[in-house]
Enzyme design. Structure first.
Site, short mmCIF file in Angstrom:
data_model
loop_
_atom_site.label_atom_id
_atom_site.label_comp_id
_atom_site.label_asym_id
_atom_site.label_seq_id
_atom_site.Cartn_x
_atom_site.Cartn_y
_atom_site.Cartn_z
N ASN A 142 2.32 -0.28 0.63
CA ASN A 142 3.46 0.55 1.01
C ASN A 142 3.57 0.79 2.52
O ASN A 142 4.65 1.13 3.01
CB ASN A 142 3.51 1.86 0.22
N GLY A 166 -5.00 2.32 -4.68
CA GLY A 166 -5.12 2.98 -5.98
C GLY A 166 -6.54 3.08 -6.49
O GLY A 166 -7.48 3.18 -5.69
N ASP A 167 -6.69 3.01 -7.82
CA ASP A 167 -8.01 3.18 -8.47
C ASP A 167 -9.06 2.19 -7.98
O ASP A 167 -10.25 2.44 -8.13
CB ASP A 167 -7.98 2.89 -9.98
N GLU A 191 -8.51 6.65 0.68
CA GLU A 191 -7.37 7.47 0.34
C GLU A 191 -6.72 6.79 -0.85
O GLU A 191 -6.21 5.68 -0.75
CB GLU A 191 -6.41 7.59 1.52
N CYS A 218 1.93 7.66 -1.43
CA CYS A 218 0.87 8.45 -2.08
C CYS A 218 1.18 9.93 -1.94
O CYS A 218 0.79 10.73 -2.77
CB CYS A 218 -0.49 8.10 -1.49
N ARG A 236 1.95 12.64 5.42
CA ARG A 236 0.71 12.39 6.16
C ARG A 236 0.89 12.79 7.62
O ARG A 236 0.01 13.35 8.24
CB ARG A 236 0.38 10.91 6.04
#
Ligand code: G3H
Length: 478
Positions: free
Chosen positions: A158, A235-236, A253, A287, A440
């Site tokens: 992203n 992600g995970d 993050e 996020c 952010r």
């Protein structure tokens, strides 16, 4: 046109010996837009070796010189904002204007990092021994910050440019070398960004960028003995990486389920504007997007109405036309989002708009009267779908927020600053925004997630510190 973008190693652009490539599919056309090299493990080994050698010399390069090169790279990056932004439009369907902002923000981030670095790394500490019981004043401890070595940077799709430079800048100013593994969607934008660093004239091998399949080089990179630090955003996968990584500092993050808690005394227009901006910019693929609205029942109807009016005005379509809502990054992502929508439908959520999808393009959707038994109450859609949960007390909102396995950011809307602070203290998230959507930036603010949202803290200053180690020299007087 069949060309495959080369990867960057030892100061030059190379084709992989694998002879294979990875296709980057344009989310809008769903056709292959670009191809990048599928690097081999052997090529990763070579890059690691070069990074190790280059780092030793770089660590001895004066701090002001490191900063000078970073400033140069930042200026070149900004000069090339148009072609880089075009890649972002084609690879990740980022709206044209946002794509330009990402590159400009990245240049600013690199410049700020250079300035911050010369100041914080230009300072050390002196301790004397006689403050600790039993000691005379005969020991002087000089400590300063030294680099870690080779930093592995893995940014997400992203922000392939911005979240790459937020790792590259701090790593380099602190005297580390840097190996970048860009996301597949966004790899070409990242390669263009790396070219700006190449043009700035950094030493050979100091920065490298390897592209390829996660299955071939993913674990190989993160478990590589040559890596001294991993900075990952995504992600995970981050959880899996931290389980497998060796004894190296990690900066992670990962996802979020940022809650927006709305109290009865809030400015409802401000709330609606922030829900739309926070929940739907870049089609919710941030996020820090607002991912659940927890709103007091008495004002819920009014806010839902205001949000719906704004959603009706969003432009939905291709990123080239600078639409607000653009296709989500992959078909599998669109399918996942659709799964969450169908689950909410079966379980009786109120659809404020009709669900509509064409290819990877999903129209913005507000789901009202969401209950905790629905997946959308807990899972991160990473798409333009936002659940509203009506609450009868602030405690209920805080409870929902804290029951999440995520803890990135959150926000609270109220005119009562005392209540806002108490709620912020009670929310188990890395940051709480009062009267604004989570975000952010500004990029020098600390940025961190609790629980499954991450390890360590980012933001320019924290990232520089994280990518260093303290080294002491003790002078012992006779
Ligand atoms: O996607 C994760 C980013 O760190 C969020 O950054 O708040 O600037 O969109 P942002």
């Amino acid at each position: 046109d069949g060309d495959v973008y080369k990867y960057y190693a030892d100061g030059e652009w190379r084709a992989s010996a694998s002879g294979k490539s990875v296709a980057i599919v344009n989310p809008t056309t769903r056709k292959t837009q670009y191809r990048v090299q599928a690097c081999t493990q052997e090529e990763v080994n070579k890059v690691m070796e070069a990074a190790k050698v280059a780092q030793k010399a770089w660590a001895r390069t004066p701090l002001w010189k490191r900063a000078e090169l970073l400033h140069k790279a930042a200026a070149i990056l900004k000069e090339h904002k148009a072609p880089i932004a075009e890649c972002l439009v084609k690879e990740i369907a980022k709206p044209a204007k946002d794509a330009i902002s990402e590159v400009v923000r990245s240049g600013d981030l690199v410049s700020y990092t250079a300035e911050e670095g010369v100041r914080i790394l230009g300072e050390g500490k002196l301790l004397v021994s006689d403050s600790f019981p039993g000691n005379e004043r005969n020991k002087y401890c000089l400590s300063s910050k030294i680099p870690l070595g080779v930093v592995l940077a893995i940014p997400p799709f992203n922000y392939p440019v911005n979240l790459a430079v937020s790792k590259i800048g701090p790593a380099l100013i602190a005297g580390n070398s840097l190996v970048l593994k860009p996301p597949t969607q966004g790899a070409v934008a990242a390669l263009h960004m790396v070219h700006c660093f190449h043009l700035a004239g950094f030493p050979k091998g100091l920065i490298s960028c390897v592209t390829g399949k996660g299955s071939e080089i993913g674990d190989f990179l993160t478990m590589h003995p040559g890596v001294n630090c991993i900075s990952f955003t995504g992600g995970d996968t981050g959880i899996a990486i931290s389980k497998k990584a060796g004894m190296v500092p990690l900066q992670m993050e990962l996802g979020g389920k940022d809650a927006c808690i709305v109290l009865e005394d809030a400015d409802l227009d401000l709330v609606a504007a922030n829900i739309v901006k926070g929940g739907f910019s870049y089609s919710g693929q941030r996020c820090t997007a607002v991912k659940v609205v927890l709103i007091m029942e008495s004002i819920a109807d009014a806010v839902v109405e205001k949000v719906n009016a704004k959603l009706a005005k969003l432009k939905v379509g291709p990123p080239e036309d600078d639409c607000d809502i653009t296709p989500v990054v992959t078909e599998s992502s669109a399918n996942f989002i659709e799964g969450l929508v169908m689950d909410a439908k079966e379980k009786g959520a109120t659809f404020c708009q009709e669900y509509r999808r064409e290819g990877n393009l999903i129209w913005p959707l507000l789901l009202d009267h969401v209950r905790p038994d629905m997946r959308i109450a807990w899972e991160e859609p990473f798409g333009p779908i936002l659940p509203v949960i009506r609450i009868n007390s602030v405690e209920e909102g805080i409870h929902h927020c804290n029951a999440s396995n995520f803890g990135l950011q959150g926000c609270v809307f109220t005119r009562d600053i005392n209540k806002a602070i108490l709620i912020s203290d009670a929310m188990e998230t890395g940051t709480v925004q009062i009267n604004s959507a989570p975000a952010r930036g500004p990029d020098h603010f600390p940025f961190q997630g609790l629980k499954d949202s991450g390890i360590g803290s980012q933001g320019i200053t924290n990232s520089i510190n994280m990518m260093t180690k303290v080294k002491s020299t003790v002078i012992n007087l006779p």
